[in-house]
Write an enzyme that holds these catalytic residues in place. Structure first.
Site, short mmCIF file in Angstrom:
data_model
loop_
_atom_site.label_atom_id
_atom_site.label_comp_id
_atom_site.label_asym_id
_atom_site.label_seq_id
_atom_site.Cartn_x
_atom_site.Cartn_y
_atom_site.Cartn_z
N PRO A 159 9.83 -9.66 9.16
CA PRO A 159 8.53 -9.98 8.57
C PRO A 159 8.77 -10.74 7.26
CG PRO A 159 9.04 -7.66 8.23
CD PRO A 159 10.20 -8.25 8.99
N ASP A 182 12.63 -11.08 3.19
CA ASP A 182 12.29 -10.05 4.18
C ASP A 182 11.38 -9.02 3.49
OD1 ASP A 182 12.27 -7.82 5.85
OD2 ASP A 182 14.35 -8.11 6.51
N HIS A 183 10.14 -8.97 3.94
CA HIS A 183 9.16 -8.12 3.25
C HIS A 183 9.46 -6.63 3.40
CE1 HIS A 183 5.59 -7.46 1.04
NE2 HIS A 183 4.97 -8.58 1.38
N ARG A 184 10.32 -6.27 4.34
CA ARG A 184 10.67 -4.86 4.46
C ARG A 184 11.47 -4.40 3.25
NH1 ARG A 184 13.65 -5.25 10.11
NH2 ARG A 184 14.48 -7.03 8.96
#
Ligand code: CAO
Length: 552
Positions: free
Chosen positions: A349, A524-526
């Site tokens: 994501p 990476d939004h995680r």
């Protein structure tokens, strides 16, 4: 007048505490006699509990994972037509068989150490078709290895081996109809193994072999496994519409679970829509080559669309119909990088954040140094080398960018290896400057120049492209304003850079011309939230605006 009816688990042989693995109905559903309500699965048999009456489901009294047995009330229905209800208990239309593993299969020894393995007591069932045969002459089997799978319209059961030994003869074939006492295989028993039931420590039967080594060891398989549902996620999967029963043997279900494959996403190719072993292997191969797990793509798991999108097959077009064409195979590099890019694009994501850095002074400094080095013959300094050095400083300040996800852990690296994308005639490669924190801008300029040349000449070694923490993709020599680079997993961020340009910048009193470098940071939004990504970008822009800060 309507009447409430409890539908219970019928006689399922010796089985108790059998887990519910699928629930097909919910309150409000209208069901007919014989519709499957739930599926139960032991380690040897899978069986549907059918409705013994027709009506509307008022209450579902079991849920996924519940362990139930004969007599457990599965659903309470309001019978719409009292004439359709049959007495509670085993439905006459479809009594569930005693699962194959409950009674011990008989294995009388015959002359010469040969043992006939027969179908055990399978309840009221007779003439049950053989739908899978797992063994062939020469195979070595252990006690309890699945030999064949039988499937009626309501239950699927594996016939396990009652003895260990070597298969001499397989006496059934696909489609044969068998019943209790039918001989399935003739084994040459291992010493003392038949009657004692001691497993022979030899190779497992084919039914239990893993996916091909090449597939299992491919790095992408990890990503596929991570994205595919695990058994603990299955509770969150929507239950299938009424009637959409998955036909798969217990062995196939176990195989799917082992690989983290959601059977609802697998296209069956067997008779009567049965999922075969090859269907699962094909599913995994597809997911690995595209990086996309059907039903688990970002598009379908992001919520919002309410139902999940099924991926359409890749369009097949006869291009020659529309005009002349020339077909060229993709280069090896393009094939490999294509797979990685697909996986990373589909599974991370990622969000891209933009920033402009004022590099007026830095560019003047670089030009001046290069003029000086022209005389001394020193390496020409590139903007890329300054960018690498500035990124190291920013990674030191924001260590989450110098990290990789490993399951639920974040691995924070204490070394600073910076990769850069290099465009070559054969495709994109990504060499790595190791320990960039310990190198000068001159060293980095020289090393990146050497690596870029080796890349173009096709001479990079695998080690030159390993161990990166963070990647820079510089298109500045070509042009562009901004772009959205794809994170190079397992890294968590990548910096894209385009061509610097003079832009009018307001200095509080007037517009002044400043050389502006467009930065595009994908993260990476995680791991990295927007605020952190923007802080990183702002800091990086400060470093580039006044490179003295890098020395602090
Ligand atoms: N702004 C303006 N000019 C720039 C610039 C920028 N951001 N970056 C480089 N330039 C200039 C250089 O100064 C050089 O000009 P001079 O010859 O006048 O000095 C010219 O552009 C060529 O530079 P270069 O791009 O060849 O060299 P580099 O060291 O900057 O980059 C490398 C090397 C390997 C990064 C580059 O050759 C390359 O392959 N880039 C493509 C990367 C790519 O394909 N990325 C996309 C991947 S998909 O995400």
């Amino acid at each position: 007048m309507s009447q409430l009816i409890d539908i219970k688990v019928p006689d399922i042989g010796d089985f108790t505490d059998v887990p519910v693995i699928e629930v097909f109905v919910k309150p409000g559903d209208i069901i007919k006699v014989d519709d499957a309500l739930v599926t139960l699965e032991s380690d040897k048999a899978t069986m549907d509990v059918p409705a013994s009456a027709a009506g509307m489901v008022k209450e579902v009294l079991v849920k996924l994972g519940d362990k139930i047995g004969e007599g457990t009330v599965v659903v309470r229905i309001e019978a719409t037509d009292s004439g359709t209800a049959t007495p509670a208990g085993p439905p006459a239309a479809a009594p569930a068989p005693s699962p194959a593993s409950a009674p011990a299969p008989t294995a009388p020894a015959v002359a010469g150490g040969l043992v006939d393995v027969k179908v055990p007591d399978i309840g009221d069932f007779s003439e049950v078709p053989v739908i899978e045969v797992f063994v062939k002459p020469g195979d070595v089997v252990k006690v309890d290895d699945a030999l064949v799978t039988l499937e009626s319209d309501k239950a699927t059961m594996d016939v396990p081996s009652s003895a260990a030994g070597t298969v001499k003869e397989v006496l059934v074939k696909l489609g044969d109809k068998v019943g209790e006492g039918s001989v399935i295989v003739r084994l040459e028993s291992g010493a003392g193994s038949a009657s004692a039931g001691v497993p022979v420590a030899t190779a497992p039967a084919p039914a239990q072999t893993a996916i091909p080594a090449a597939t299992a060891s491919a790095p992408v398989s990890l990503a596929v496994a991570a994205a595919a549902p695990t058994s603990s996620d299955t509770a969150s999967l929507p239950s299938l519409p009424l009637g959409s029963v998955i036909h798969a043997s217990p062995g196939i279900r176990a195989y799917a679970r082992e690989l983290g494959v959601d059977l609802t996403q697998v296209k069956p190719s067997g008779p009567k829509n049965r999922i075969l072993r090859e269907d699962i292997t094909g599913f995994v191969k597809d997911a690995m080559s595209t990086g996309i797990v059907p039903g688990r793509t970002p598009a379908s798991t992001g919520g919002g669309n309410g139902g999940g999108l099924d991926l359409l097959p890749w369009p097949k077009v006869d291009f020659a119909k529309f005009g002349p064409i020339d077909v060229q195979p993709l280069s090896r590099i393009k094939k490999i990088s294509g797979q990685n890019l697909s996986r990373n694009w589909a599974m991370i994501p990622a969000v891209t954040y933009h920033e402009d850095a004022d590099i007026t002074d830095l560019e003047a400094f670089r030009v001046q140094l290069n003029k000086e080095s022209e005389k001394s013959g020193e390496t020409k300094l590139t903007m890329l080398a300054f960018l690498i050095k500035a990124c190291v400083k920013a990674l030191q300040k924001y260590p989450e960018f110098n990290a990789s996800l490993d399951g639920d852990n974040l691995v924070l690296k204490q070394y600073f290896n910076i990769a850069f994308a290099a465009d070559t005639p054969n495709g994109l490669v990504v060499p790595v400057i190791k320990n960039a924190d310990k190198k000068s801008v001159f060293d980095i300029a020289k090393e990146s120049g050497d690596l870029a040349k080796q890349a173009r000449d096709g001479k990079l070694k695998p080690a030159d492209m390993q161990g990166a923490c963070f990647t820079i993709s510089s298109l500045g020599g070509i042009g562009g304003t901004y772009f959205a680079p794809i994170v190079n997993a397992p890294e968590v961020a990548i910096l894209g850079v385009n061509k610097s340009a003079m832009k009018p910048v307001w200095d509080g009193k007037q517009f002044v011309p400043r050389l502006t470098l467009p930065l595009s940071l994908t993260a990476d939004h995680r791991v990295i939230d927007g605020a952190l990504a923007t802080r990183f970008n702002v800091y990086l822009a400060q470093l580039l605006a006044d490179f003295r800060r890098v020395a602090l």
